[in-house]
Structures are given as C-alpha cells and as structure tokens.
Enzyme design. Structure first.
Site, PDB file in Angstrom:
ATOM      1  N   GLU A   1     -43.400  70.943  94.000  1.00 54.99           N
ATOM      2  CA  GLU A   1     -43.633  71.388  92.685  1.00 54.99           C
ATOM      3  C   GLU A   1     -42.813  70.346  91.679  1.00 54.99           C
ATOM      4  O   GLU A   1     -43.364  70.410  90.667  1.00 54.99           O
ATOM      5  CB  GLU A   1     -43.476  72.879  92.630  1.00 54.99           C
ATOM      6  CG  GLU A   1     -42.178  73.417  92.954  1.00 54.99           C
ATOM      7  CD  GLU A   1     -42.103  75.024  92.927  1.00 54.99           C
ATOM      8  OE1 GLU A   1     -42.960  75.338  93.117  1.00 54.99           O
ATOM      9  OE2 GLU A   1     -40.786  75.306  93.021  1.00 54.99           O
TER      10      GLU A   1
ATOM     11  N   ASN B   1     -33.365  83.531  88.570  1.00 49.76           N
ATOM     12  CA  ASN B   1     -34.368  82.759  87.876  1.00 49.76           C
ATOM     13  C   ASN B   1     -35.609  83.306  88.092  1.00 49.76           C
ATOM     14  O   ASN B   1     -36.384  83.307  87.389  1.00 49.76           O
ATOM     15  CB  ASN B   1     -34.116  81.435  88.372  1.00 49.76           C
ATOM     16  CG  ASN B   1     -32.729  80.662  88.139  1.00 49.76           C
ATOM     17  OD1 ASN B   1     -32.156  81.132  87.001  1.00 49.76           O
ATOM     18  ND2 ASN B   1     -32.480  79.785  88.901  1.00 49.76           N
TER      19      ASN B   1
ATOM     20  N   GLY C   1     -41.907  78.778  93.203  1.00 52.28           N
ATOM     21  CA  GLY C   1     -43.055  78.327  94.339  1.00 52.28           C
ATOM     22  C   GLY C   1     -42.615  78.517  95.758  1.00 52.28           C
ATOM     23  O   GLY C   1     -43.291  78.421  96.772  1.00 52.28           O
TER      24      GLY C   1
END
Lengths: 501, 501
Positions: B288, B378, B382
């Site tokens: 990602e 956070n 992914g």
C-alpha cells in the site's frame, strides 16, 4: 461388480474390504478425508482404522472438509488415532480430547486449508479417503453430498482410497462443479461471476493409477442435528428480514438481495426458514452448506438457485431431496470449499453472511469458538471467510444462555474470532444493531439497548459508564473486562452479583 | 494560466483562492480528501477550512485515503472541524480528540472504505478534494504521490475541488493506474494477474462540469517520519531474511519470493532495508505504501518493480526520487487503495505481508491499534487486508517498549485486530516463531521461547503453566489474563511484581 459405479474397468481389481485398505496407513501419516458438516464423509474407513488402532496403536494428522458424521471423529479420537486435526470439528468426544490437550486442533478459515496445502505451509497429504457416487470412465471421482477439500486432497495425495457409497444415488452425478485454483505465481482470475455458474468438471479428475483401493459401503450420512425454530429464533428472523427490507427500501439492494450465506446450526437455519414468510423473490445462495431451510426456500420458489460445498439435511428432508432430485439438479451446485468460501468470489459477489456468535461484546467483537474464552466448541468454520470479505456480516445469537445465567452480550469477549472491523450487524431476539459507519462509543450504546437481555442492560451500561471515565477509542475497565466470565466460572452465573444484592 | 496543468480550457474559469473554495462546504457534509500516509494530501483546503471554522464553527465527516501530512488532521481537529473521521489517521492532536471521545473515529480495513461508499453503507461524499499534478484535456485528474480513495471520491462526489500542486512535477503523469471495480451484482473479475500490470487509466476520469473549483498550491508533502534502522530492527530483519531463505530452501518459493507488502513505519521499513543485504533478486512489491527502503531496493536492482497506493519518503530520498523519476517510471505503479489492498488480488498474487504489532499474545493474537487495549494509536490500516488474504502474514515488533516497562508479548492482548487464524509468523529482535500448522498450546511455548524478552519469559511461562491446569484449546487464567496491562496502568511497569520482590 458395480459396473455402473466403477466405470474404469481396470479399477475393478482395486476393490477390497475396508480392513485391507486400512493397512495402507502408517503411523504419523497425514490423511485427507472427504466430509463437510456431517455430509459426504467416508463411513467404512474410519471404523476400519479404529479397529486396527485397537490392535496396533498408531496416530495420524487428519484433515477434512469440516465436521464428520457417524461419530467418526469421536471414535477415532477415543482410539487414539488423532494426533492432529484440522480445520473444523463438531464432535463431543473429540472436543473433550482437544480441550484436554490430547489432540492438537488447528482451527482454520475453511477457505485456507487447501491453499496452505498447495503452498507447502502444511505437511502434504499422504492418503486421501474420498466418498464417491461413482468413478467415471477416465477415473474421475464423483463426490456424494459434499465436496469439501476432496479435490485438493486428491490432487496432492500419494495414494487415494475411494469409498463407493451405494446409498448415494447415481443421479447425484452432475450436481458438482470441481474447480481448483492454479498455483502461484501466475494464477488466473477465478472466472465465476454468478452464484450458479459452472466453471469446472462434474468429477474430480485423477490418474486411475493413483487409486490404491476401492471400498464399498451403503451407510447413509448422519442426519443434521439442528433444532426446530422456536420463539426466539423466530424473533431473530423477523429482525433480520426487517433489516433486509430496509436495505431494499433504501435502494441499497434490489428485492433479489445479494447472494446469501448461512452458517451451519440451528439459529442460522431458523433465520433462513423465516425467509419463507418474507416477500423476497429470486433469491440466490452462495454458501458453504445447505440445510433444511434452503430446500424449503427452493420448494417455495423464493430461492432461485443455491451454491454450496455440502448439503446437510434432517432425515425427512434428505429423503424428500433424493426423491425429487431431478427438480433440484438445475438449481444446486456443489463446489470445493475453497471456491464456496473464496475471498475473491465472496468479495466479487458481495455475499450477505449470516453466522452464529457464541457471544459478542459492547463494541462488536465476536467470539464464535471458545466457551468461556478457553474451551473449543466447534471452530471458526467459514464465518471469517464471509465476514471479512462479504458485503454484510450479520451475526446472530440468543441474548442469554443457560436459562439466563450467561449473557451473550458482555463487556469484552474472552476470545475474539471476528473483530469490530468485520462485524456489520448484530442480532438477538430483542433487536438488531446496525453498526455500519459507527465508532466504538456509538456501537456500545446501540448494542446494549438493542441486543442485550433487559436483565443485563443495567450492568452493561454501568460498565460502559465506568469505562468512559477512563477514556479511549474503545473504553474499558481492564480489571473488570472479563469479570463476567470469572463470575460464571466461580458461581455458575454472570448474574451472581446482581442476585446477591 | 497554468496551461500545461489545466489542459481543459473551460476549467480555467474555476481557478479561485482556497478561501473561496472553502465557502462551498456546509455544516454536516461528508468530505473525501486525497492523501495516504502523508503523501498526496491537499495542502491549501484544510488550512482554508480551519480559517473559516475559526470565524464560523461547522463540522464535517472526513474520509481520506489514510493519514494526512502537514499537521492537517490536527489543525482541523483542534478547530472543531472533524465530527467523524475514517478510515485511518496518525496525528497526535487528532488522536487526543479521538481518545477523548470528541471525534468519532471509524477504524477500517483500507480496502473497504470505497466498497462501503459504493454500496451505500456509508453516507455519500458531498465534496471531494483532490491534489493533482494536472487536469487533462478531457478533464481527467492526474494524482500526485498517492491515489488512495481519490478515484472513488471523485466518482461519487456532487462537487469536486482540485488542488493543483505546482511542486509536484508534471513527469509524475503516467505513474498512476486508475481502476475502480464495477458495482455489484454483475461485477467482473479484476484483470490484474501480475504486480506491475496496468489495467486502468493514468488519470481519474471525470466530467469537467463537476469540478467546482481549482485551487493552486506549491506546498510539498510532509517528509516521512520513520526512524533509521537500529540494532533491534537489524536483528528483526535478519530473522525475517533467514526465514524467507528457509522458505526458498524448502522449495516453497523461488528466489524471487512472492510479492512483498510492508506496512508504514520504522520497523517494516527497516526490515525491507535489511533485504538490501540479502541475496534475493528480481523481487516485486505489491504494497500500500513505498517508503525509503523500496527506493533503496529499486536502486540496488534487487527490486524489479513496485506497486502501491502512495510513496512516502524522507526529504533526501524524495528529492532523489524526483531527480531520477525517469529511471523509476517503468518500475512503479500507483493504484487506488481498493486495488492495492484488494482481497481478490492479495489472495491471487499470494502476498507476503509484513506489518507491525503493538503487542501480541502467547497464542498469536495481534493488537495493532489500541495502546493499553483502550487508546487508539493510528488504526488498523491495510494490515488486515493483507494478513487475512495473503500467503504469509508476518508481524514484527520489538520485544519490549518504554525501556522494558512494557512487554510486547503478553498473556492476552487487550485488543485484538488480527486473530490467531490469520497470523503465520511473529518476530522480535530475539527470534522468529513460525506458527503455521500449530495448535495454540504449541504456539505458546514457541512464542515465549523465541520472541519474548528474556526478562519476561519466566512470568509468561508461569502464566501458561497455571492456565494449562484449567485446560482448554486456548488455556487462560481469566482473572490474570489482562493483569499485565493493569500493572502497567497502576504502576507504570508490567515488571512491577518482579521488581517489587
């Protein structure tokens, strides 16, 4: 003999008693057996292995599709045959051995076992034991009421034992669609784009030379052991139907909905049964198992077609199904579980997944497997394949168990199988919580209000309010988070504190 | 003006100051902004919105690709602009608001946000704000250093604001590959079968009439804030490389391995950096995000090509990258995050996923998001897309944090993001535990022995032995399972008990 079922003439000479076939096994071997949710399992070989193990102790790693019928898992476990077992089981005696640490049980997503065998992450299968309706002219194995992992076991095994089941009608041939994904790298897309599409062959292709033995039985599948719908499962079904009607009204789906998946067991079967009272039409199923409710929906005409990896029915429904097989042939497809549960297909089709939770918490995490957080019930099965990758992940549970001594809604689940990221909708007989787009603090109030049993709501709210004072994205009072489970462990009821006041 | 960047002549008249564009927003709107791991985020609009909110309070639901740079998330949060935020963030000020319950944060798998917008499970995007290199002759928006969810936001938004960034070189055009899956039902397979394959367009197609404003900036992306490798990350990298070499030696992969994914952050970057010291060649990435380490591997020639949704670099590496852009053009593809993280592709390609754990437990469950089980760090990002559907899910962590006061290996994680079903390999600086094919009881001993810091091993073993006396598939002492976190909460160290003896 059995010329209509053993159509490759040279294979006639592989016919032998199960006890002879059982002598092919060696201590420490990895064995892959057909069978998925009590359907399509080999009947004679497990018994022959148990008999041999009584004379001469040895043990195996046993892989299957899912759970076996005929008490085979329990009999093999009690005979000391099972050193390791994966990816699913549902047998009381085996469960006992697993929770005692006597059998190493590897609880897997049902789509993943075949992939792990292919990649070499798991030890290769030495012997495959596959129940079959027939062996075709070119050696293809025609499965019975389940496909499970049989195609992958056959592809990989050094030796194959076929168990011809004379009680499985030849007319089952043509129901199956065998497709196995290519190895990686270089795998092509799986071409399936509609739930009823056929992309493979009707038999499992195999070089006849690899068939080491053919054993004949006529023992039937064990009937399904789901309970009939009751007042609470009816209420759960009504909430689910009202929710789906709301999705249609909001324009998010048509009246055909998206393909439905329903997990094995009483509640999921009852919810699907409830759809017979709905106005939905032209429904499709893309599921891992078809239970009585699927046949009812096919009969009512509401279900246009159904794809799965197995068919598990009550005795009466089983007879009805076989008697009317011609009527169902064009509307049912049985596939390998890797395809029925495949992330690629589940995401592409946008499955509505309906699975049962043992318990869930106020933030939407679901425990599907571990009683009290520690003791294995059955296994995660395919619920994770569908919940992670489908369009909607709906989990259902009765709000209490053991006459109210256990709340299915708890401050924190004692074991997590499905995280808050994967759970869209929770349902009990009291109501439905639609969690989509909600943050944990919003989820908590909704879940307590809609799903918890009224007698547990004040205690859940009190916990949540105390947790809020500590703050966080997902507030908890860590020293009390599992206290409900401890209460049950110590006093036999999560309600002990309240009762003692 | 800017004729090379605004190539559709009629769009010239949409040029306006950011403060004018900010007046298009209404209280309660849902806004989709470009930006993924501090790259490709709009720079001027967030500031203009903050300015307007100071005069005239209003709030929004903000969706992005992932985290924003330039302190935008924090500035918007402090201005009271953010009522709801998804699917990921990494800003200290926003984090504070989230954990205080002032901003509702919905923590999502990064592949799923676009799907949920498409299906209507989330409120539709009113305004999309997209950073661009240029607008093509037919109105196509050319993204900058990230694609994220921009293509889906543009597809759905009623109004689109383009932020032309003059500091992003025109030569970035051609790097992107924009493909958006079709709606369901009736979706076709995604045709991608190789990590570097192009299946879409180089710009985001859009009817120019829907572009409501064009704003011009020249502010650069925030540099990445990863720390350099250290002794511990070097050791983690060595363990991972040795493991992958073992996979090659066992014949489970070739020396090209399978496509690599590495999560954002210091440890994953350091492990990838470590690969420059390995003998692997012709590697590919299907990730990602590309960090400094990916550029190093491209430069060393070990990485043949890299696919991702964003490029996030240190200031020096960013300059190096842009100066040598021609060299990288043919070897880098930037895709929508729905495609970089898509279950269909992740499973088909067989990704090796490498992600960071905050903590993991003795049975292999991983907490990636919640400090102390309650406070958001956070987000899951992914990691779940790759861990669930890839070939190998590797999670890395240093064995202790806060100078040893926190053990990253605990009896039970206080929040679960990745379940034991999804976690294949765990690594700390002390060693690597390969959990594939192992039952929980086997996992526990391996994880304690290989991964835990030696100072915590005796206490972990003592916990496990006490748990064993209670039995189960996953033995626990429920009243002590979270006690390590409680110790830290009360005394500032998980080691308190030991220290106090």
């Amino acid at each position: 003999m059995y010329a209509d079922r053993i159509r490759h003439p040279a294979l006639q000479q592989k016919l032998m008693p199960a006890s002879d076939a059982a002598s092919l096994f060696r201590d420490g071997m990895t064995v892959g057996m057909s069978g998925f949710t009590r359907a399509g399992d080999a009947k004679a070989l497990p018994l022959a292995l148990v008999e041999r193990a009584c004379r001469e102790p040895f043990s195996l790693t046993l892989l299957t599709g899912a759970s076996l019928g005929n008490d085979s898992d329990g009999l093999m476990a009690n005979a000391g045959l099972l050193a390791r077992r994966m990816p699913f089981q549902a047998d009381a005696a085996l469960r006992h051995k697993i929770n005692n640490g006597e059998v190493m049980f590897i609880d897997q997503h049902l789509s993943e076992t075949a992939e792990q065998l292919r990649s070499g992450a798991l030890h290769p299968v030495d012997i495959a034991v596959i129940e079959a309706v027939a062996i075709t002219e070119d050696g293809g194995i025609v499965p019975t009421m389940a496909v499970g992992n049989s195609a992958s076991f056959v592809q990989q095994a050094k030796q194959i034992i076929v168990e011809l089941n004379l009680s499985a009608p030849l007319a089952l041939e043509g129901l199956h669609d065998i497709y196995v994904p290519q190895p990686r790298p270089g795998r092509a897309p799986i071409p399936l784009v509609e739930p009823g599409q056929r992309i493979g062959t009707t038999a499992i292709p195999v070089d006849p030379a690899r068939i080491a033995a053919i054993v004949v039985t006529a023992s039937p599948d064990s009937p399904s052991n789901v309970l009939p719908p009751d007042e609470e499962t009816d209420a759960i079904a009504r909430h689910v139907i009202a929710f789906l009607e709301g999705e249609v009204a909001a324009g998010r789906m048509t009246e055909k909905l998206l393909p439905l998946q329903a997990g094995i067991g009483t509640i999921a079967n009852a919810v699907l049964h409830g759809l017979t009272q709905s106005s939905f039409r032209d429904l499709t199923m893309y599921s891992e198992v078809l239970q009585d409710s699927a046949i009812e929906l096919l009969d009512s005409g509401q279900l246009a077609l159904a794809s799965a990896s197995s068919i598990t029915l009550s005795a009466a429904k089983h007879e009805h199904f076989l008697r009317n097989l011609e009527r169902y042939r064009e509307r049912i497809v049985l596939r390998p579980q890797e395809i029925s549960n495949h992330p690629e297909i589940v995401r592409r089709l946008g499955i509505i997944g309906l699975n049962t939770a043992l318990e869930f918490d106020i933030y939407g995490n679901v425990n599907s497997t571990h009683v009290g957080g520690t003791h294995m019930m059955n296994g995660i099965g395919g619920s994770g394949d569908f919940a992670r990758n489908g369009e909607l992940a709906i989990f259902v549970s009765k709000s209490v168990a053991k006459d109210g001594a256990i709340s299915s809604v708890v401050p924190m689940v004692a074991h997590v199988d499905h995280t808050e990221h994967d759970v869209d909708v929770l349902v009990t007989e009291w109501g439905l919580a639609d969690l989509r787009g909600l943050a944990p603090r919003e989820r908590a109030l909704l879940i307590i209000e809609r799903c918890a049993h009224p007698s547990y709501r004040p205690a859940l709210l009190a916990y949540y309010e105390e947790a809020l004072r500590r703050g966080g994205q997902t507030p908890h009072v860590l020293e009390k988070a599992l206290s409900w489970h401890e209460q049950y462990w110590l006093y036999g009821s999560m309600n002990y504190k309240n009762l003692s006041i």
